[in-house]
Every structure is written in C-alpha cells, then in structure tokens.
Design a protein around this motif. Structure first.
Motif, PDB file in Angstrom:
ATOM      1  N   TYR A   1       0.827  -1.212   0.000  1.00  0.00           N
ATOM      2  CA  TYR A   1       0.000   0.000   0.000  1.00  0.00           C
ATOM      3  C   TYR A   1       0.859   1.258   0.000  1.00  0.00           C
ATOM      4  CZ  TYR A   1      -3.980  -3.045   1.182  1.00  0.00           C
ATOM      5  OH  TYR A   1      -4.946  -4.011   1.182  1.00  0.00           O
TER       6      TYR A   1
ATOM      7  N   LEU B   1      -1.141   4.494   1.109  1.00  0.00           N
ATOM      8  CA  LEU B   1      -0.820   4.862   2.483  1.00  0.00           C
ATOM      9  C   LEU B   1       0.308   5.892   2.437  1.00  0.00           C
ATOM     10  CD1 LEU B   1      -1.436   4.073   5.455  1.00  0.00           C
ATOM     11  CD2 LEU B   1       0.487   2.479   5.306  1.00  0.00           C
TER      12      LEU B   1
ATOM     13  N   TYR C   1       5.071   5.356  12.563  1.00  0.00           N
ATOM     14  CA  TYR C   1       3.718   5.445  12.016  1.00  0.00           C
ATOM     15  C   TYR C   1       2.791   5.805  13.164  1.00  0.00           C
ATOM     16  CZ  TYR C   1       5.870   3.091   8.102  1.00  0.00           C
ATOM     17  OH  TYR C   1       6.692   2.771   7.069  1.00  0.00           O
TER      18      TYR C   1
ATOM     19  N   HIS D   1      -2.098   6.545  10.218  1.00  0.00           N
ATOM     20  CA  HIS D   1      -1.801   5.376   9.375  1.00  0.00           C
ATOM     21  C   HIS D   1      -2.750   4.219   9.675  1.00  0.00           C
ATOM     22  CE1 HIS D   1       1.944   7.730   9.193  1.00  0.00           C
ATOM     23  NE2 HIS D   1       2.022   7.251   7.960  1.00  0.00           N
TER      24      HIS D   1
ATOM     25  N   ARG E   1      -6.107   5.156   8.193  1.00  0.00           N
ATOM     26  CA  ARG E   1      -6.095   5.054   6.734  1.00  0.00           C
ATOM     27  C   ARG E   1      -6.134   3.586   6.286  1.00  0.00           C
ATOM     28  NH1 ARG E   1      -4.325   8.295   2.621  1.00  0.00           N
ATOM     29  NH2 ARG E   1      -5.606   9.789   3.715  1.00  0.00           N
ATOM     30  N   LEU E   2      -5.374   2.745   6.992  1.00  0.00           N
ATOM     31  CA  LEU E   2      -5.375   1.308   6.648  1.00  0.00           C
ATOM     32  C   LEU E   2      -6.770   0.715   6.820  1.00  0.00           C
ATOM     33  CD1 LEU E   2      -1.975   0.068   8.137  1.00  0.00           C
ATOM     34  CD2 LEU E   2      -2.662   0.016   5.722  1.00  0.00           C
TER      35      LEU E   2
END
Lengths: 206, 206
Positions: free
Chosen positions: A18, A24, A37, A41, A44-45
């Motif tokens: 990603y 990402l 991170y 993050h 978003r994942l």
C-alpha cells in the motif's frame, strides 16, 4: 512497521504494498532503521481495507479515491463532490443502445423529485444506460420501479448528508465519511434490498 | 448465425463465444451448413449484454445466473428465489472484524421492518460486514443511514415484486424480470443515489 501491522491486523507485506502504491502516506523516518507510524496510518489502513474488502473496489481505484481526498486547497463542498465522484465507477456499456427516450425519462424523474443535478454527475450516464436497456429488452413496465428507486435514493442521500454534517473531526473526517458512507452504503442498500425482496416474495409465495 | 448477429447487434465471434460458454442455448441444426436461431436467442443475447455491460457482471457469473434460471421442474417461488440468489455476489471480506455487535444491529433493523429473512439470504452476510466495518472504523454514527437504507430497500423491493407479478409472458419472463430487475435495479439505485447526493450537497454548499 511491525507495530503498525499488529495494530491494524494487516500483514507487513501488504502494508508495504500500500505504501508503494501510494494508498498509504509515508511514515516519519526517525533513524536509519526506524520509521514512525501514527494513528493516521492505522485509520487510513482501516479505510483502505473497508473500500477493498467490503466495498469491492480495486487497489487502483482505491488509490484514485485517496488521491481525490487529499486536495487540501479546495473548498469543503468541492472536496466532498470530488470524493463522491471518485467512488463512482459504472460499467462502460458497449451495446449499441438508443438513449434518446431514456434521457427524456430520466429528466422527468429528476424533475419530479425537484433535484438539481449537473450534466456530468456520474450517476446520469449509468441511469440512462439502465433505462435504455429496460426499453431495449422490451420486458415489463419498469416505470414504478424507477420511481421507487428515485424515492429510495432521495431518502438515503438526505441521510447521507446528515451523517456527513454530524461528523466532528473536521474536513478530513467529512471526506472519509463521504467515501466510506457512499461505497459501503451502496453495498448496504443492495444487501438490504435482497432481504426485503425475500420478505415480499415470501408473502406472495409462502 | 450472421442473421442472429445482425438482429442482435452482437459480433459473430462474440455470439460463438457465448454459445461455447453455455450462456446462449444452441440453435436448431436444419442442414449440414445451416443452424436456425429464433427470437429466444435474440432475447437471451439482449439479457446477456444487459447483465455484462450495464450490470457489470462477469461472463462466468452471467453463465451461472443463466444456469440458475433454467430449472424447469422447480415451483415458481423457488425459481424466483434461485434467480435472486444467483445475481447476488458480494465481496468476501478478509479483514478480521468483530461481527457479534453488527449481527445484533442487523437483527434489530430486520425486526423493526417486520421482515421474514432466512439465515442464508445472501444480503445478510454482506450487511453484517458493512455494519461491522462502520463499527471498526469508528467514524460517525451510521444508525440513521442504516435505517434509511432499510426503508429505501423495502420500498424498492415491494415494487420489484409488483413488477415481476405484472409480467404476462409466463414463468420465463418472470425469472428474466427478477434477474434483469435485480442486477440493473442495483445499478439504477446507486446511480440515482449519486444524483440525489449532489442535490442535497448543493443545498448545503451552494
């Protein structure tokens, strides 16, 4: 990276994929061997997996949706509109269909509901294709179904906007809500329609 | 074959491909070099293209839908139910999600609408995945959207059944209407939702 994988429940190789594909955003490099991170993050994942796994979007399409979300300069209304357009991908019809009649039918549906819809709304061409195909196939009269679908769409879309306006996390959460609510909401409407179809069919054929 | 291609507007090579893949039933061999095709072939070709081009189904999935339509022995209610199930293909979620809470939420939605829905209705698992994902992402409260989607689905499904019952061409047309109305109706609902979303967003952000 290992911690991010653990927190998100997504394998390291997939997270790296990603990152490479631009879905990402990069982490913050804190040393030669460490990258940090954060919650953005993980969040978003979660959204990426929701769009791909539950929404059925491709990785490439998800990357486009995310790119469309990240225009920081645009006014809110425009960002929401871009996000909404980015998640709309309808099949490109190659069957030669006569669309004149269908265009008029759609115009009447839009007028009957009092909608203001731009000429390039992605739903327009798809709706015209469906109406032209109903005509082309010459089956039963789908007028009542089209009207019910328009009423249903109006009801859901009004609640869509209320859901977006009820967010409290600022512009980023609004855009995420447009994207997730639209893509997953499509799946939800279709899934609920299957259940309601069974219910109404059972009443007819017990 | 050339005449069938001309009448349907579909290239000969494509018609041959559909015959090989079992989407189109064979014609009647009238001589060593002649095979007769009739209106049922033209009609079937129209349906195949509608499902693939406008509905976005794959050729393999369309072949399964057609196979499901052709059980002559089953009672009408069962054939309609098989046809409805055959067109339902939801993404298989690989994200580990906690579904207990979502299952309870869906049960309450179904009860509130008074629906009778079997445990293996294909919409159930998809709706649970969407609700579990909403929970998992921790965004805004989607309760109102879920209720609106259920009301919308009910409205459309009731009209779906009326459209099927209004057919006059017997069992075959009923099944075709379930298939075409369900697949193209999904696209129509989503397309109309995009238009209604634009309308409601414009009122908010003129």
């Amino acid at each position: 990276m290992a911690a991010l994988s653990e927190r998100s429940g997504i394998p390291v190789a997939t997270v790296k994929y990603y990152l490479r594909e631009g879905l990402l955003h990069a982490g913050e490099r804190t040393s030669r061997t460490q990258t940090e991170y954060d919650d953005t993050h993980v969040r978003r994942l979660g959204m990426i997996r929701a769009l791909i796994d539950v929404g059925g979007l491709t990785v490439a399409h998800t990357a486009e949706v995310i790119a469309a979300m990240e225009d920081e300069a645009a006014p809110v209304g425009e960002v929401l509109s871009t996000a909404q357009r980015s998640v709309s991908r309808f099949a490109a019809t190659t069957t030669p269909l006569s669309r004149e009649h269908a265009r008029g039918d759609l115009e009447r549906v839009i007028d009957a509901r009092g909608w203001q819809v731009s000429v390039d709304n992605p739903g327009r061409a798809a709706a015209v294709d469906v109406l032209a195909t109903f005509d082309h196939l010459g089956g039963p009269d789908y007028t009542a179904l089209v009207q019910a679908a328009a009423e249903a769409a109006d009801l859901v879309a009004e609640t869509d906007l209320q859901t977006v306006l009820a967010t409290t996390g600022g512009r980023e959460e609004m855009v995420e809500t447009v994207v997730v609510g639209t893509v997953l909401g499509d799946v939800l409407m279709i899934a609920l329609r299957r259940m309601a179809q069974e219910h109404h069919a059972r009443k007819q054929y017990p």
